[in-house]
Design a protein around this motif. Structure first.
Motif, PDB file in Angstrom:
ATOM      1  N   SER A  18      -7.379 -14.582   6.811  1.00 17.96           N
ATOM      2  CA  SER A  18      -8.014 -14.084   5.577  1.00 17.96           C
ATOM      3  C   SER A  18      -8.154 -12.560   5.573  1.00 17.96           C
ATOM      4  CB  SER A  18      -9.372 -14.744   5.360  1.00 17.96           C
ATOM      5  OG  SER A  18     -10.235 -14.419   6.412  1.00 17.96           O
ATOM      6  N   VAL A  19      -8.328 -11.962   6.757  1.00 19.82           N
ATOM      7  CA  VAL A  19      -8.437 -10.499   6.865  1.00 19.82           C
ATOM      8  C   VAL A  19      -7.532 -10.075   8.024  1.00 19.82           C
ATOM      9  CG1 VAL A  19     -10.025  -8.549   7.034  1.00 19.82           C
ATOM     10  CG2 VAL A  19     -10.863 -10.743   6.203  1.00 19.82           C
ATOM     11  N   PRO A  20      -6.205 -10.046   7.802  1.00 19.53           N
ATOM     12  CA  PRO A  20      -5.289  -9.826   8.923  1.00 19.53           C
ATOM     13  C   PRO A  20      -5.438  -8.464   9.604  1.00 19.53           C
ATOM     14  CG  PRO A  20      -4.076  -9.965   6.854  1.00 19.53           C
ATOM     15  CD  PRO A  20      -5.501 -10.282   6.552  1.00 19.53           C
ATOM     16  N   GLU A  21      -5.970  -7.466   8.918  1.00 19.28           N
ATOM     17  CA  GLU A  21      -6.102  -6.139   9.522  1.00 19.28           C
ATOM     18  C   GLU A  21      -7.372  -5.990  10.356  1.00 19.28           C
ATOM     19  OE1 GLU A  21      -8.021  -5.847   5.475  1.00 19.28           O
ATOM     20  OE2 GLU A  21      -6.214  -6.759   6.273  1.00 19.28           O
ATOM     21  N   THR A  22      -8.170  -7.052  10.436  1.00 17.80           N
ATOM     22  CA  THR A  22      -9.427  -6.959  11.172  1.00 17.80           C
ATOM     23  C   THR A  22      -9.176  -6.752  12.661  1.00 17.80           C
ATOM     24  OG1 THR A  22     -11.599  -7.912  11.481  1.00 17.80           O
ATOM     25  CG2 THR A  22      -9.758  -9.435  11.601  1.00 17.80           C
ATOM     26  N   ARG A  51      -5.483   4.510   1.430  1.00 13.90           N
ATOM     27  CA  ARG A  51      -5.028   5.152   2.674  1.00 13.90           C
ATOM     28  C   ARG A  51      -5.794   4.608   3.884  1.00 13.90           C
ATOM     29  NH1 ARG A  51      -3.778   9.348  -0.715  1.00 13.90           N
ATOM     30  NH2 ARG A  51      -5.888  10.163  -0.876  1.00 13.90           N
ATOM     31  N   GLU A  52      -7.097   4.402   3.718  1.00 17.60           N
ATOM     32  CA  GLU A  52      -7.912   3.851   4.803  1.00 17.60           C
ATOM     33  C   GLU A  52      -7.447   2.434   5.150  1.00 17.60           C
ATOM     34  OE1 GLU A  52     -12.544   2.653   5.462  1.00 17.60           O
ATOM     35  OE2 GLU A  52     -12.131   4.518   4.390  1.00 17.60           O
ATOM     36  N   ARG A  53      -7.191   1.644   4.133  1.00 16.32           N
ATOM     37  CA  ARG A  53      -6.714   0.273   4.366  1.00 16.32           C
ATOM     38  C   ARG A  53      -5.356   0.295   5.040  1.00 16.32           C
ATOM     39  NH1 ARG A  53      -6.886  -4.945   1.258  1.00 16.32           N
ATOM     40  NH2 ARG A  53      -6.087  -6.341   2.855  1.00 16.32           N
ATOM     41  N   LEU A  54      -4.482   1.216   4.624  1.00 18.83           N
ATOM     42  CA  LEU A  54      -3.168   1.334   5.243  1.00 18.83           C
ATOM     43  C   LEU A  54      -3.315   1.685   6.730  1.00 18.83           C
ATOM     44  CD1 LEU A  54      -0.083   1.345   5.005  1.00 18.83           C
ATOM     45  CD2 LEU A  54      -0.238   3.732   4.265  1.00 18.83           C
ATOM     46  N   ASN A  55      -4.238   2.578   7.063  1.00 16.78           N
ATOM     47  CA  ASN A  55      -4.494   2.917   8.465  1.00 16.78           C
ATOM     48  C   ASN A  55      -4.963   1.702   9.258  1.00 16.78           C
ATOM     49  OD1 ASN A  55      -3.755   5.592   8.174  1.00 16.78           O
ATOM     50  ND2 ASN A  55      -5.836   6.279   7.732  1.00 16.78           N
ATOM     51  N   GLU A  56      -5.820   0.878   8.654  1.00 10.71           N
ATOM     52  CA  GLU A  56      -6.283  -0.338   9.320  1.00 10.71           C
ATOM     53  C   GLU A  56      -5.122  -1.297   9.581  1.00 10.71           C
ATOM     54  OE1 GLU A  56      -9.277  -1.866   6.721  1.00 10.71           O
ATOM     55  OE2 GLU A  56     -10.750  -0.339   7.274  1.00 10.71           O
ATOM     56  N   VAL A  57      -4.230  -1.427   8.597  1.00 11.51           N
ATOM     57  CA  VAL A  57      -3.062  -2.299   8.749  1.00 11.51           C
ATOM     58  C   VAL A  57      -2.169  -1.765   9.870  1.00 11.51           C
ATOM     59  CG1 VAL A  57      -0.933  -3.079   7.604  1.00 11.51           C
ATOM     60  CG2 VAL A  57      -3.121  -3.194   6.391  1.00 11.51           C
ATOM     61  N   GLU A  58      -1.959  -0.452   9.890  1.00 11.55           N
ATOM     62  CA  GLU A  58      -1.133   0.162  10.934  1.00 11.55           C
ATOM     63  C   GLU A  58      -1.745  -0.060  12.316  1.00 11.55           C
ATOM     64  OE1 GLU A  58       1.822   1.259  10.653  1.00 11.55           O
ATOM     65  OE2 GLU A  58       2.066   1.781   8.554  1.00 11.55           O
ATOM     66  N   ARG A  59      -3.068   0.084  12.425  1.00 13.06           N
ATOM     67  CA  ARG A  59      -3.736  -0.149  13.711  1.00 13.06           C
ATOM     68  C   ARG A  59      -3.572  -1.599  14.153  1.00 13.06           C
ATOM     69  NH1 ARG A  59      -9.685   1.361  13.884  1.00 13.06           N
ATOM     70  NH2 ARG A  59      -9.426   0.693  16.037  1.00 13.06           N
ATOM     71  N   ALA A  60      -3.690  -2.538  13.210  1.00 14.05           N
ATOM     72  CA  ALA A  60      -3.524  -3.953  13.553  1.00 14.05           C
ATOM     73  C   ALA A  60      -2.100  -4.227  14.020  1.00 14.05           C
ATOM     74  CB  ALA A  60      -3.881  -4.833  12.352  1.00 14.05           C
ATOM     75  N   LEU A  61      -1.102  -3.633  13.347  1.00 12.63           N
ATOM     76  CA  LEU A  61       0.285  -3.818  13.772  1.00 12.63           C
ATOM     77  C   LEU A  61       0.519  -3.194  15.151  1.00 12.63           C
ATOM     78  CD1 LEU A  61       2.114  -3.240  10.371  1.00 12.63           C
ATOM     79  CD2 LEU A  61       2.143  -5.342  11.729  1.00 12.63           C
ATOM     80  N   ALA A  62      -0.099  -2.059  15.409  1.00 13.72           N
ATOM     81  CA  ALA A  62       0.018  -1.423  16.733  1.00 13.72           C
ATOM     82  C   ALA A  62      -0.600  -2.316  17.804  1.00 13.72           C
ATOM     83  CB  ALA A  62      -0.644  -0.052  16.717  1.00 13.72           C
ATOM     84  N   LEU A 100       0.831  -1.214   0.000  1.00 18.33           N
ATOM     85  CA  LEU A 100       0.000   0.000   0.000  1.00 18.33           C
ATOM     86  C   LEU A 100       0.862   1.259   0.000  1.00 18.33           C
ATOM     87  CD1 LEU A 100      -2.724  -1.179   2.516  1.00 18.33           C
ATOM     88  CD2 LEU A 100      -3.088  -0.667   0.094  1.00 18.33           C
ATOM     89  N   THR A 101       1.932   1.255   0.774  1.00 16.44           N
ATOM     90  CA  THR A 101       2.833   2.417   0.820  1.00 16.44           C
ATOM     91  C   THR A 101       3.465   2.645  -0.547  1.00 16.44           C
ATOM     92  OG1 THR A 101       3.278   1.964   3.142  1.00 16.44           O
ATOM     93  CG2 THR A 101       4.822   3.409   2.022  1.00 16.44           C
ATOM     94  N   ASP A 102       3.930   1.579  -1.177  1.00 17.95           N
ATOM     95  CA  ASP A 102       4.518   1.709  -2.516  1.00 17.95           C
ATOM     96  C   ASP A 102       3.504   2.241  -3.512  1.00 17.95           C
ATOM     97  OD1 ASP A 102       6.889   0.713  -1.503  1.00 17.95           O
ATOM     98  OD2 ASP A 102       6.666  -1.285  -2.398  1.00 17.95           O
ATOM     99  N   HIS A 103       2.286   1.729  -3.440  1.00 16.00           N
ATOM    100  CA  HIS A 103       1.230   2.181  -4.356  1.00 16.00           C
ATOM    101  C   HIS A 103       0.958   3.671  -4.178  1.00 16.00           C
ATOM    102  CE1 HIS A 103      -2.603   2.470  -6.448  1.00 16.00           C
ATOM    103  NE2 HIS A 103      -3.109   2.988  -5.339  1.00 16.00           N
ATOM    104  N   LEU A 104       0.799   4.100  -2.936  1.00 16.97           N
ATOM    105  CA  LEU A 104       0.480   5.506  -2.679  1.00 16.97           C
ATOM    106  C   LEU A 104       1.637   6.424  -3.051  1.00 16.97           C
ATOM    107  CD1 LEU A 104      -1.490   5.078   0.643  1.00 16.97           C
ATOM    108  CD2 LEU A 104      -2.413   5.828  -1.558  1.00 16.97           C
ATOM    109  N   GLU A 105       2.869   5.994  -2.814  1.00 19.55           N
ATOM    110  CA  GLU A 105       4.023   6.805  -3.204  1.00 19.55           C
ATOM    111  C   GLU A 105       4.128   6.901  -4.719  1.00 19.55           C
ATOM    112  OE1 GLU A 105       7.494   5.256  -1.263  1.00 19.55           O
ATOM    113  OE2 GLU A 105       6.802   5.925   0.715  1.00 19.55           O
TER     114      GLU A 105
END
Length: 189
Positions: A104-108, A69-80, A23-28
């Protein structure tokens, strides 16, 4: 954190970090892309429809970027949550989220029972200003309903055959003459 096996934790962390990187690569790439800005220096030679197409494509790209960006935020929250030891438990009820769902949905952050509890019931703002069609709208169309409908379409086209049929021009002319006679008779009635 729920009792995940070490290899399960590693797998989920890898899924999340890979998704974050993608996602970061895509947005950059989108931010640095010249296609993000309008392409032409002058609009003198463009047809107005091209502006509509360009505007649509630009708004579509912006919506896709917002979703990324929303999905990236969800991934960041899951990692946190993973760092804090809370990953794998539903943020609503505190129950463990099954590994299969996390895989199947790791950011959930929610169990399946509460998966849609964060969704909004808000309606689009446009609905506030929409009005009903004026009375009588479509009456002319309804008066024309008996002229030709989909049920008669196949019957009318069937006599022409299809691409694999050979057509005899004399048969076609006689069939056309018969149809013309039938129409004339039905109008005379």
């Amino acid at each position: 954190m729920m009792q995940l096996k070490v290899e399960q934790q590693k797998r989920l962390k890898k899924l999340l970090t890979d998704e974050r990187e993608r996602l970061t690569d895509h947005l950059e790439a989108r931010r640095d892309s010249p296609a993000v800005s309008m392409g032409e220096l002058s609009s003198c030679d463009n047809h107005p429809a091209e502006f509509g197409t360009e505007t649509f494509e630009r708004s579509q790209d912006m919506a896709l970027d917002d979703a990324s960006r929303e999905r990236l935020n969800e991934v960041e929250r899951a990692l946190a949550r993973m760092r804090e030891g809370e990953y794998g438990t539903c943020e609503v009820c505190g129950e463990d989220i099954p590994f299969e769902r996390l895989e199947s949905v790791p950011e959930t952050l929610r169990c399946i029972r509460h998966a849609d509890s964060g969704l909004s019931d808000a309606r689009p703002v446009e609905e506030e200003v929409m009005t009903a069609p004026p009375s009588g709208a479509g009456e002319a169309r309804r008066r024309q309903d008996d002229r030709f409908d989909e049920a008669d379409a196949w019957a009318a086209l069937e006599e022409y055959g299809n691409a694999s049929d050979t057509v005899n021009p004399q048969e076609l002319e006689s069939a056309q003459g018969e149809r013309d006679m039938e129409r004339a008779n039905s109008r005379a009635k």
